[in-house]
Design a protein around this motif. Sequence first.
Motif, PDB file in Angstrom:
ATOM      1  N   HIS A 255       0.852  -1.184   0.000  1.00 46.69           N
ATOM      2  CA  HIS A 255       0.000   0.000   0.000  1.00 46.69           C
ATOM      3  C   HIS A 255       0.893   1.240   0.000  1.00 46.69           C
ATOM      4  CE1 HIS A 255      -3.222  -2.766   0.861  1.00 46.69           C
ATOM      5  NE2 HIS A 255      -2.530  -3.236   1.879  1.00 46.69           N
ATOM      6  N   THR A 256       1.514   1.496  -1.139  1.00 44.59           N
ATOM      7  CA  THR A 256       2.514   2.560  -1.174  1.00 44.59           C
ATOM      8  C   THR A 256       1.940   3.867  -1.685  1.00 44.59           C
ATOM      9  OG1 THR A 256       3.237   2.018  -3.404  1.00 44.59           O
ATOM     10  CG2 THR A 256       4.386   0.925  -1.598  1.00 44.59           C
ATOM     11  N   GLN A 257       2.539   4.912  -1.205  1.00 40.26           N
ATOM     12  CA  GLN A 257       2.313   6.227  -1.777  1.00 40.26           C
ATOM     13  C   GLN A 257       3.673   6.871  -1.925  1.00 40.26           C
ATOM     14  OE1 GLN A 257       0.927   9.513   0.719  1.00 40.26           O
ATOM     15  NE2 GLN A 257       0.468   7.985   2.295  1.00 40.26           N
ATOM     16  N   GLN A 258       3.852   7.597  -2.990  1.00 35.93           N
ATOM     17  CA  GLN A 258       5.132   8.265  -3.220  1.00 35.93           C
ATOM     18  C   GLN A 258       4.985   9.741  -2.909  1.00 35.93           C
ATOM     19  OE1 GLN A 258       7.075   7.563  -6.933  1.00 35.93           O
ATOM     20  NE2 GLN A 258       6.990   5.344  -6.713  1.00 35.93           N
TER      21      GLN A 258
ATOM     22  N   GLU B  23       1.398   7.785   8.905  1.00 38.80           N
ATOM     23  CA  GLU B  23       0.890   7.095   7.715  1.00 38.80           C
ATOM     24  C   GLU B  23       1.410   5.663   7.653  1.00 38.80           C
ATOM     25  OE1 GLU B  23       1.243   9.376   4.086  1.00 38.80           O
ATOM     26  OE2 GLU B  23       0.966  11.229   5.236  1.00 38.80           O
TER      27      GLU B  23
ATOM     28  N   SER C 110       0.184   2.355   5.460  1.00 37.27           N
ATOM     29  CA  SER C 110       0.569   2.899   4.166  1.00 37.27           C
ATOM     30  C   SER C 110       2.088   3.033   4.126  1.00 37.27           C
ATOM     31  CB  SER C 110      -0.076   4.271   3.958  1.00 37.27           C
ATOM     32  OG  SER C 110       0.329   4.813   2.727  1.00 37.27           O
TER      33      SER C 110
ATOM     34  N   VAL D 279       5.311   4.521   2.729  1.00 36.58           N
ATOM     35  CA  VAL D 279       5.608   5.798   2.097  1.00 36.58           C
ATOM     36  C   VAL D 279       6.967   5.711   1.406  1.00 36.58           C
ATOM     37  CG1 VAL D 279       5.904   8.275   2.452  1.00 36.58           C
ATOM     38  CG2 VAL D 279       4.278   6.998   3.881  1.00 36.58           C
TER      39      VAL D 279
END
Length: 101
Positions: free
Chosen positions: A6-9, A26, A31, A33
Motif C-alpha cells: 500500500h505505497t504512496q510516493q 501514515e 501505508s 511511504v
Amino acid sequence: MVILQHTQQISVTDAARRGVAGVVHEAEQGSEVIVTRRGEPVAAVVAFSRLAELERAEADLRDLALVMARALTDDGQRTSLDDVLAAFGHTRASLEELPED
C-alpha cells in the motif's frame, strides 16, 4: 511478488512539510511511504511490523535457497567426523587433550 503493498510516493520536500510525525503516522496506519528525490525513490517508511515481516521472509528465502542448492549438489556421499579429523591429523582423543582457551 510485491514487496511494498500500500505505497504512496511523496517527494523529499513534501515529506519535510508533513514532518516526521506525519510520515510515521501514515506508515503506522499501513501505508508504506516511498520518498523520492527528482522522481527517483531514495527511502521508504514502513511500519515496524511490516519490516519484521520482510526480514522473516528474507530469512526464509535464504534458507530455501540453501536447501535447494544442497539438494541439487548432493551426491549422497557422506564423510564421517573421524575421517575429517584424520585429514587434519587429529582424533577425537587428541582433541580432548587440547587445552581450552
